[in-house]
Every structure is written in structure tokens, then in C-alpha cells.
Write an enzyme that holds these catalytic residues in place. Structure first.
Site, PDB file in Angstrom:
ATOM      1  N   LYS A 151      -3.996 -14.359   0.388  1.00  0.00           N
ATOM      2  CA  LYS A 151      -4.289 -13.710  -0.887  1.00  0.00           C
ATOM      3  C   LYS A 151      -5.096 -14.668  -1.765  1.00  0.00           C
ATOM      4  CE  LYS A 151      -1.949  -9.735  -0.641  1.00  0.00           C
ATOM      5  NZ  LYS A 151      -2.570  -8.416  -0.860  1.00  0.00           N
ATOM      6  N   LYS A 247      -2.724   2.810   4.609  1.00  0.00           N
ATOM      7  CA  LYS A 247      -1.340   2.659   4.169  1.00  0.00           C
ATOM      8  C   LYS A 247      -0.779   4.043   3.893  1.00  0.00           C
ATOM      9  CE  LYS A 247      -2.241  -1.786   1.862  1.00  0.00           C
ATOM     10  NZ  LYS A 247      -2.371  -2.475   0.553  1.00  0.00           N
TER      11      LYS A 247
END
Length: 327
Positions: A151, A247
Site C-alpha cells: 500500500k 470484489k
């Protein structure tokens, strides 16, 4: 007549989860339970503020369909009754789970999909100082993780990535900027990632501002996350992205996610299978998509201090997909 229950849950994390848009210390989910003749189906979704969602709002959306659900609403009818998002996902997955238990099949059997005995999952390194991120990456590697998702925000990109790559020279690294970068200098940043042997870059620019991705040859694959929700997203992504992150929470359930995966493949996109912070319930619901994905990012439950029972087994960076795991 079905009985219908919906309620929120909060699952504390063992470590803060830090990304470009903030830090979280718990996974907040919404659960739907459907029951017919003593047989139950359960679905879980994670409301996401980035998409204007919250637990109360998602519960309100679910409540609007209470009469239809009680009268036997189907997955097909659900697709027309709610937009893609967490509310539809929780219901859709509960309907799939109810059918699984009624027919005494596995979810793989019911969906007509196959899956390997196990799948490598990305393990996330959240944002921190370069040396701390390198230390986290090394700890994950030493515990068997071979695919690491890094990240990043808009600062210390070079320092963080160089430190991490030095710590885990043999790991497969993918980078997720969560919409925090800008078009200016993007091509140079992509080249830096390629030079560091980064395998993929996820959503560098804000959704709706990704036209700049079409202005240069990508030295590594770029994956759409926030820019891709359903099949309707795909036409605008051509020429900008090589991959899409599917997702269930974005697609509004397994029903649309399966259709999205097929459509993406036909249009030449590779697929990443992702998740939100969630329990093992949510990961089980996504397992029929594993065979479609180049990368799987299914580590949501590994951030929990305590997972739902029964918990999926994650060992040496792999999700174990035994037959019992998808019943």
C-alpha cells in the site's frame, strides 16, 4: 415463507490497517441471514465509505426488500431491485448460501466453477515508514508469503519500494496506490516500479481521472479497482488498464462478479480477485472466482484479531481450498 435477519458486526483488527485514505482498527460488516424450512443461508458484506456506504445505510437498503425476500425473491430479481454495492452483495451471497445448503452441494458445484486445492493470496503491507514497511514485508516473507501487496500514498514512494525490494528480493510485489497519485509524473513512476520488478500497479489515479493512463505505454500491467465495479465499467477501461480487480462488495454479489469475470476475459482484461476487510464468510463466497484470477488478494480475515468460525485456513501465504471450505 422465508425469515430474514440483517445486522451489523464489528471485528477488531490485530494491527491497524493503513492505506492512502486512512487507517482502520476494525472490520465493520453487515450480515444477512435467510431461513426456509429450517435451512439457513448467510451472506456478509463490508460497507465502504469511499462509495458512500455505511452500516445504517446498507441495513436500510436491505430493509426495503424485506417483503420480497420473505416471499422468495430470486438472485435474478435481486439484480434489478438494488444497485451494485454492499447491500446487494450481502443478500446475493445469502441466497447462494441458502441454495448450497438446500441442495447439499458445494458453492463450487452450484456455480459450475472449479478451484485448486489452494491459492496464493497477496498479503498486505500497510503504509508506514520505509524501514517499518520493509520489516513487515520481511516478516511476511519469512512466514511463507510469496506475494506481497504494498500500500502506498503519494509520498516516499521510491524510498519505501527500494527498502522493501531490498528486504525481500525474491518476493512477487504488487503496488496499490488507492487513487492517491496524479497524472503528472505517472509514466516515470510506472517505469520506477518496472525497474524494481513490481508485477502490477493497482489504481494509481482517482476513478474518473484515469484518461492519463492512455497516454503512455505501460511498462507493467495496471489494474482498475475503484474504476471497475460491474460489467458496465469495462468499455471505458479499454486502452487504460490491463487488469480489473473484482470484489463482491463492488459488484454487488457473486452473481454479477461471475458475469463480470467472463466479460472482462472476453474483452482482453486479466482479473485480480480482491476483498475488503472481512471475515472468512466473505472470502468463501468469492472462491468460485479463484480460477479466473491471475492474482488473488484474499487476506481480509488475516487482519482480524479473531475470525468467524469456521475460519478459512491461510498457511504459508496460501488460502487452503478444501471441499469443506466451500460447502
Amino acid at each position: 415463507m422465508r425469515t430474514v435477519k440483517s445486522y451489523p458486526e464489528a471485528w477488531p483488527l490485530h494491527t491497524p490497517f493503513v492505506i492512502a485514505r486512512g487507517s482502520r482498527t476494525e472490520a465493520k460488516v453487515v450480515v444477512v441471514e435467510l431461513e426456509e424450512a429450517g435451512i439457513k443461508g448467510v451472506g456478509e458484506a463490508t460497507p465502504y465509505a469511499r462509495y458512500g456506504e455505511s452500516e445504517p445505510l446498507v441495513l436500510e437498503q436491505i430493509a426495503t426488500l424485506l417483503p420480497q425476500l420473505q416471499q422468495g425473491m430470486t438472485r435474478e430479481a435481486l439484480q434489478l431491485a438494488l444497485p451494485a454495492g454492499a447491500a446487494r452483495n450481502a443478500i446475493d451471497c445469502a441466497l447462494w448460501d441458502l441454495a448450497v445448503n438446500q441442495r447439499q452441494q458445494s458453492l463450487l458445484q452450484l456455480s459450475g466453477m472449479t478451484a485448486p486445492d489452494s491459492v496464493v493470496t497477496a498479503q498486505t503491507v500497510s503504509i508506514d515508514a520505509p524501514e517499518a514497511m520493509a520489516s513487515s514485508a520481511l516478516a511476511l516473507w519469512q512466514n511463507g508469503a510469496t506475494l506481497l501487496k504494498i500500500k502506498l500514498d503519494n509520498s516516499f514512494i521510491t524510498e519505501r519500494l527500494i527498502a522493501i525490494r531490498a528486504a525481500v528480493p525474491d518476493a512477487t510485489l504488487i503496488v496499490d496506490a488507492n487513487e492517491s497519485w496524479h497524472a503528472e509524473g505517472l509514466a516515470a513512476r510506472c517505469q520506477l516500479l518496472a525497474d524494481l520488478n513490481i508485477a502490477m500497479l493497482e489504481q494509481p489515479l482517482p476513478a474518473g481521472e484515469d484518461a492519463a493512463l492512455a497516454t503512455f505505454i505501460h511498462p507493467l500491467p495496471i489494474c482498475a479497482d475503484e474504476s471497475c465495479h460491474t460489467r458496465d465499467s469495462l468499455p471505458s477501461l479499454r486502452g487504460r488498464y490491463e487488469m480489473v480487480n473484482i470484489k463482491l462488495d463492488k459488484a454487488g454479489g457473486l452473481t454479477e462478479a461471475l458475469a463480470l469475470a467472463d466479460a472482462a476475459s472476453k474483452m482482453g482484461f486479466e482479473v485480480m480477485l480482491g476483498c475488503m476487510l472481512c471475515t472468512s464468510r466473505a472470502i468463501r463466497a468469492a472462491l468460485p472466482l479463484v480460477s479466473k484470477a491471475r492474482f488473488a488478494d484474499l487476506d481480509g480475515p488475516t487482519w482480524l484479531a479473531v475470525d468467524v468460525e469456521p475460519a478459512l485456513k491461510v498457511q504459508n501465504g496460501r488460502v487452503i481450498i478444501a471441499a469443506s471450505a466451500v460447502n
